[in-house]
Design a protein around this motif. Structure first.
Motif, PDB file in Angstrom:
ATOM      1  N   ALA A  23       0.810  -1.219   0.000  1.00 22.55           N
ATOM      2  CA  ALA A  23       0.000   0.000   0.000  1.00 22.55           C
ATOM      3  C   ALA A  23       0.845   1.272   0.000  1.00 22.55           C
ATOM      4  O   ALA A  23       0.444   2.290  -0.565  1.00 22.55           O
ATOM      5  CB  ALA A  23      -0.954   0.006   1.195  1.00 22.55           C
ATOM      6  N   GLY A  24       1.999   1.235   0.637  1.00 25.41           N
ATOM      7  CA  GLY A  24       2.859   2.416   0.644  1.00 25.41           C
ATOM      8  C   GLY A  24       3.318   2.785  -0.755  1.00 25.41           C
ATOM      9  O   GLY A  24       3.363   3.973  -1.119  1.00 25.41           O
ATOM     10  N   ALA A  25       3.645   1.778  -1.555  1.00 23.54           N
ATOM     11  CA  ALA A  25       4.041   2.032  -2.939  1.00 23.54           C
ATOM     12  C   ALA A  25       2.848   2.514  -3.756  1.00 23.54           C
ATOM     13  O   ALA A  25       2.969   3.438  -4.569  1.00 23.54           O
ATOM     14  CB  ALA A  25       4.630   0.767  -3.558  1.00 23.54           C
ATOM     15  N   VAL A  26       1.677   1.892  -3.541  1.00 21.37           N
ATOM     16  CA  VAL A  26       0.480   2.319  -4.259  1.00 21.37           C
ATOM     17  C   VAL A  26       0.185   3.786  -3.974  1.00 21.37           C
ATOM     18  O   VAL A  26      -0.130   4.573  -4.889  1.00 21.37           O
ATOM     19  CB  VAL A  26      -0.727   1.440  -3.876  1.00 21.37           C
ATOM     20  CG1 VAL A  26      -2.019   2.017  -4.439  1.00 21.37           C
ATOM     21  CG2 VAL A  26      -0.510   0.012  -4.381  1.00 21.37           C
ATOM     22  N   ALA A  27       0.301   4.188  -2.708  1.00 19.28           N
ATOM     23  CA  ALA A  27       0.049   5.586  -2.340  1.00 19.28           C
ATOM     24  C   ALA A  27       1.003   6.518  -3.059  1.00 19.28           C
ATOM     25  O   ALA A  27       0.605   7.599  -3.524  1.00 19.28           O
ATOM     26  CB  ALA A  27       0.166   5.757  -0.830  1.00 19.28           C
ATOM     27  N   HIS A 175      13.569  -5.541  -6.327  1.00 21.48           N
ATOM     28  CA  HIS A 175      13.373  -4.114  -6.527  1.00 21.48           C
ATOM     29  C   HIS A 175      12.587  -3.543  -5.359  1.00 21.48           C
ATOM     30  O   HIS A 175      11.970  -4.293  -4.592  1.00 21.48           O
ATOM     31  CB  HIS A 175      12.608  -3.840  -7.828  1.00 21.48           C
ATOM     32  CG  HIS A 175      13.374  -4.165  -9.074  1.00 21.48           C
ATOM     33  ND1 HIS A 175      13.690  -5.458  -9.431  1.00 21.48           N
ATOM     34  CD2 HIS A 175      13.874  -3.360 -10.050  1.00 21.48           C
ATOM     35  CE1 HIS A 175      14.375  -5.436 -10.572  1.00 21.48           C
ATOM     36  NE2 HIS A 175      14.486  -4.180 -10.968  1.00 21.48           N
ATOM     37  N   ALA A 176      12.607  -2.227  -5.225  1.00 18.41           N
ATOM     38  CA  ALA A 176      11.874  -1.595  -4.128  1.00 18.41           C
ATOM     39  C   ALA A 176      11.465  -0.188  -4.507  1.00 18.41           C
ATOM     40  O   ALA A 176      12.006   0.413  -5.440  1.00 18.41           O
ATOM     41  CB  ALA A 176      12.722  -1.563  -2.858  1.00 18.41           C
ATOM     42  N   VAL A 177      10.482   0.323  -3.751  1.00 16.16           N
ATOM     43  CA  VAL A 177       9.967   1.681  -3.933  1.00 16.16           C
ATOM     44  C   VAL A 177      10.157   2.439  -2.635  1.00 16.16           C
ATOM     45  O   VAL A 177       9.796   1.945  -1.551  1.00 16.16           O
ATOM     46  CB  VAL A 177       8.468   1.651  -4.307  1.00 16.16           C
ATOM     47  CG1 VAL A 177       7.897   3.056  -4.368  1.00 16.16           C
ATOM     48  CG2 VAL A 177       8.274   0.936  -5.637  1.00 16.16           C
ATOM     49  N   ASP A 178      10.729   3.623  -2.711  1.00 16.81           N
ATOM     50  CA  ASP A 178      10.906   4.496  -1.547  1.00 16.81           C
ATOM     51  C   ASP A 178       9.529   4.985  -1.093  1.00 16.81           C
ATOM     52  O   ASP A 178       8.806   5.635  -1.845  1.00 16.81           O
ATOM     53  CB  ASP A 178      11.796   5.680  -1.956  1.00 16.81           C
ATOM     54  CG  ASP A 178      12.066   6.660  -0.818  1.00 16.81           C
ATOM     55  OD1 ASP A 178      11.410   6.570   0.242  1.00 16.81           O
ATOM     56  OD2 ASP A 178      12.932   7.538  -1.007  1.00 16.81           O
ATOM     57  N   ILE A 179       9.160   4.658   0.157  1.00 16.58           N
ATOM     58  CA  ILE A 179       7.852   5.092   0.671  1.00 16.58           C
ATOM     59  C   ILE A 179       8.011   6.029   1.870  1.00 16.58           C
ATOM     60  O   ILE A 179       7.119   6.104   2.721  1.00 16.58           O
ATOM     61  CB  ILE A 179       6.968   3.887   1.039  1.00 16.58           C
ATOM     62  CG1 ILE A 179       7.624   3.011   2.111  1.00 16.58           C
ATOM     63  CG2 ILE A 179       6.646   3.072  -0.207  1.00 16.58           C
ATOM     64  CD1 ILE A 179       6.673   1.992   2.708  1.00 16.58           C
ATOM     65  N   THR A 180       9.112   6.762   1.892  1.00 16.05           N
ATOM     66  CA  THR A 180       9.344   7.705   2.987  1.00 16.05           C
ATOM     67  C   THR A 180       8.146   8.628   3.193  1.00 16.05           C
ATOM     68  O   THR A 180       7.710   8.848   4.329  1.00 16.05           O
ATOM     69  CB  THR A 180      10.589   8.555   2.693  1.00 16.05           C
ATOM     70  OG1 THR A 180      11.726   7.688   2.527  1.00 16.05           O
ATOM     71  CG2 THR A 180      10.857   9.525   3.836  1.00 16.05           C
ATOM     72  N   ASP A 181       7.591   9.134   2.105  1.00 18.26           N
ATOM     73  CA  ASP A 181       6.525  10.128   2.204  1.00 18.26           C
ATOM     74  C   ASP A 181       5.127   9.514   2.304  1.00 18.26           C
ATOM     75  O   ASP A 181       4.147  10.246   2.506  1.00 18.26           O
ATOM     76  CB  ASP A 181       6.571  11.070   0.994  1.00 18.26           C
ATOM     77  CG  ASP A 181       7.852  11.892   0.955  1.00 18.26           C
ATOM     78  OD1 ASP A 181       8.417  12.146   2.034  1.00 18.26           O
ATOM     79  OD2 ASP A 181       8.282  12.260  -0.155  1.00 18.26           O
ATOM     80  N   THR A 182       5.017   8.198   2.142  1.00 24.64           N
ATOM     81  CA  THR A 182       3.689   7.568   2.140  1.00 24.64           C
ATOM     82  C   THR A 182       3.563   6.450   3.163  1.00 24.64           C
ATOM     83  O   THR A 182       2.537   5.766   3.197  1.00 24.64           O
ATOM     84  CB  THR A 182       3.351   7.020   0.740  1.00 24.64           C
ATOM     85  OG1 THR A 182       4.388   6.116   0.312  1.00 24.64           O
ATOM     86  CG2 THR A 182       3.205   8.153  -0.273  1.00 24.64           C
ATOM     87  N   PRO A 226      12.832   3.946   4.122  1.00 25.35           N
ATOM     88  CA  PRO A 226      11.670   3.055   4.208  1.00 25.35           C
ATOM     89  C   PRO A 226      11.223   2.637   2.811  1.00 25.35           C
ATOM     90  O   PRO A 226      11.093   3.471   1.914  1.00 25.35           O
ATOM     91  CB  PRO A 226      10.614   3.912   4.917  1.00 25.35           C
ATOM     92  CG  PRO A 226      11.400   4.921   5.680  1.00 25.35           C
ATOM     93  CD  PRO A 226      12.604   5.221   4.844  1.00 25.35           C
ATOM     94  N   ALA A 227      10.966   1.346   2.635  1.00 29.11           N
ATOM     95  CA  ALA A 227      10.714   0.848   1.283  1.00 29.11           C
ATOM     96  C   ALA A 227       9.684  -0.266   1.283  1.00 29.11           C
ATOM     97  O   ALA A 227       9.493  -0.975   2.269  1.00 29.11           O
ATOM     98  CB  ALA A 227      12.011   0.340   0.653  1.00 29.11           C
ATOM     99  N   CYS A 228       9.001  -0.398   0.146  1.00 29.85           N
ATOM    100  CA  CYS A 228       8.207  -1.587  -0.193  1.00 29.85           C
ATOM    101  C   CYS A 228       9.025  -2.392  -1.201  1.00 29.85           C
ATOM    102  O   CYS A 228       9.463  -1.840  -2.218  1.00 29.85           O
ATOM    103  CB  CYS A 228       6.879  -1.204  -0.829  1.00 29.85           C
ATOM    104  SG  CYS A 228       5.604  -0.665   0.305  1.00 29.85           S
ATOM    105  N   ALA A 229       9.209  -3.672  -0.918  1.00 31.93           N
ATOM    106  CA  ALA A 229      10.038  -4.511  -1.785  1.00 31.93           C
ATOM    107  C   ALA A 229       9.172  -5.417  -2.650  1.00 31.93           C
ATOM    108  O   ALA A 229       8.112  -5.882  -2.219  1.00 31.93           O
ATOM    109  CB  ALA A 229      10.988  -5.343  -0.935  1.00 31.93           C
ATOM    110  N   PHE A 230       9.643  -5.674  -3.875  1.00 27.74           N
ATOM    111  CA  PHE A 230       8.921  -6.496  -4.833  1.00 27.74           C
ATOM    112  C   PHE A 230       9.897  -7.398  -5.554  1.00 27.74           C
ATOM    113  O   PHE A 230      11.057  -7.044  -5.789  1.00 27.74           O
ATOM    114  CB  PHE A 230       8.240  -5.618  -5.891  1.00 27.74           C
ATOM    115  CG  PHE A 230       7.207  -4.659  -5.376  1.00 27.74           C
ATOM    116  CD1 PHE A 230       5.875  -5.019  -5.317  1.00 27.74           C
ATOM    117  CD2 PHE A 230       7.573  -3.390  -4.958  1.00 27.74           C
ATOM    118  CE1 PHE A 230       4.918  -4.125  -4.847  1.00 27.74           C
ATOM    119  CE2 PHE A 230       6.622  -2.491  -4.480  1.00 27.74           C
ATOM    120  CZ  PHE A 230       5.296  -2.863  -4.425  1.00 27.74           C
ATOM    121  N   GLU A 231       9.406  -8.556  -5.963  1.00 27.90           N
ATOM    122  CA  GLU A 231      10.124  -9.382  -6.930  1.00 27.90           C
ATOM    123  C   GLU A 231       9.569  -9.029  -8.295  1.00 27.90           C
ATOM    124  O   GLU A 231       8.361  -9.171  -8.541  1.00 27.90           O
ATOM    125  CB  GLU A 231       9.918 -10.872  -6.636  1.00 27.90           C
ATOM    126  CG  GLU A 231      10.678 -11.780  -7.605  1.00 27.90           C
ATOM    127  CD  GLU A 231      10.527 -13.262  -7.275  1.00 27.90           C
ATOM    128  OE1 GLU A 231      11.104 -14.094  -8.001  1.00 27.90           O
ATOM    129  OE2 GLU A 231       9.803 -13.581  -6.300  1.00 27.90           O
TER     130      GLU A 231
END
Length: 235
Positions: A23-27, A175-182, A226-231
């Motif tokens: 959800a953090g990455a989606v946001a 891979h990952a998405v930075d979710i610092t702001d979300t 802070p990150a959301c990780a994905f394959e």
């Protein structure tokens, strides 16, 4: 994670699956103006021990819709497969392929289909594994005019525009998405599953704040934020 896309479709097994992982990455993505749609195989009706499946289906649908709105998702679909006994097979593949043809995403987000979760030997449940594997196969099904020909007859033309599939919370994350702001939005989104969390009692995953620790652990591998990780699977 790739950034040159505009439309994503998330396919998971249950209400709360995305809130426990992506959800953090989606946001972040919806804040950037991208479109994300949720498709759930079940309504999570078997997920609350103290509530009948008929009651739970209504409650969990309502909670999922609220959780999606927190992170900027307006469209949530339910495929109405039976919670707890989702089977990998042609009916599931066809339903997911139909969703892919309807929404024509470039990125598909899916349930972790591996046998275990990150960080330990904890076994993944069959619903997650089956929905994840069916999603991978449905991406190709959606692109093939001669597979599930009834979908074309219904006006759902083939879609071969999926460029990546990203598995949430995989133990083989690449891979990952930075979710610092979300990250706060991710926590708030999970909190919308109030009845489900209450049903967990004192379980470790009943406190949405644990998402902060999970994001920090993922970030330790991916840039220290802070990150959301994905394959990630290129298609």
């Amino acid at each position: 994670m790739p950034g040159d896309w505009n439309r994503a479709l998330a396919v998971v097994a249950h209400p709360d699956d995305l809130e426990y992982g992506g959800a953090g990455a989606v946001a972040r993505w919806t804040r950037e103006g991208r479109s994300v749609v949720y498709t759930l195989a079940t309504r999570g009706e078997a997920g609350i021990d103290g509530m009948t499946p008929e009651e739970a289906a209504v409650v969990r649908e309502r909670e999922q819709l609220a959780a999606a709105r927190v992170v900027g998702v307006d469209t949530v679909e339910f495929l109405d497969h039976a919670d707890g006994v989702v089977e990998y097979g042609l009916p599931l593949r066809r339903d997911i392929a139909a969703a892919i043809r309807r929404h024509r995403p470039e990125l598909v987000i899916m349930t972790n289909h591996r046998d275990t979760w990150p960080g330990g030997p904890w076994l993944n449940m069959a619903d997650h594994r089956n929905v994840g594997l069916a999603t991978l196969d449905a991406v190709r099904d959606a692109a093939n005019r001669w597979v599930f020909r009834e979908l074309t007859a219904q006006g759902l033309e083939p879609w071969d525009g999926v460029r990546w599939v990203a598995a949430v919370a995989s133990p083989q994350a690449t891979h990952a998405v930075d979710i610092t702001d979300t990250l706060d939005l991710a926590v708030d989104s999970l909190r919308e599953h109030r009845a489900y969390l209450d049903g967990l009692g004192d379980a470790s995953m009943a406190d949405p704040a644990f998402l902060r620790d999970a994001a920090a652990e993922a970030g330790a591998r991916f840039g220290g934020v802070p990150a959301c990780a994905f394959e990630l699977f290129p298609m």
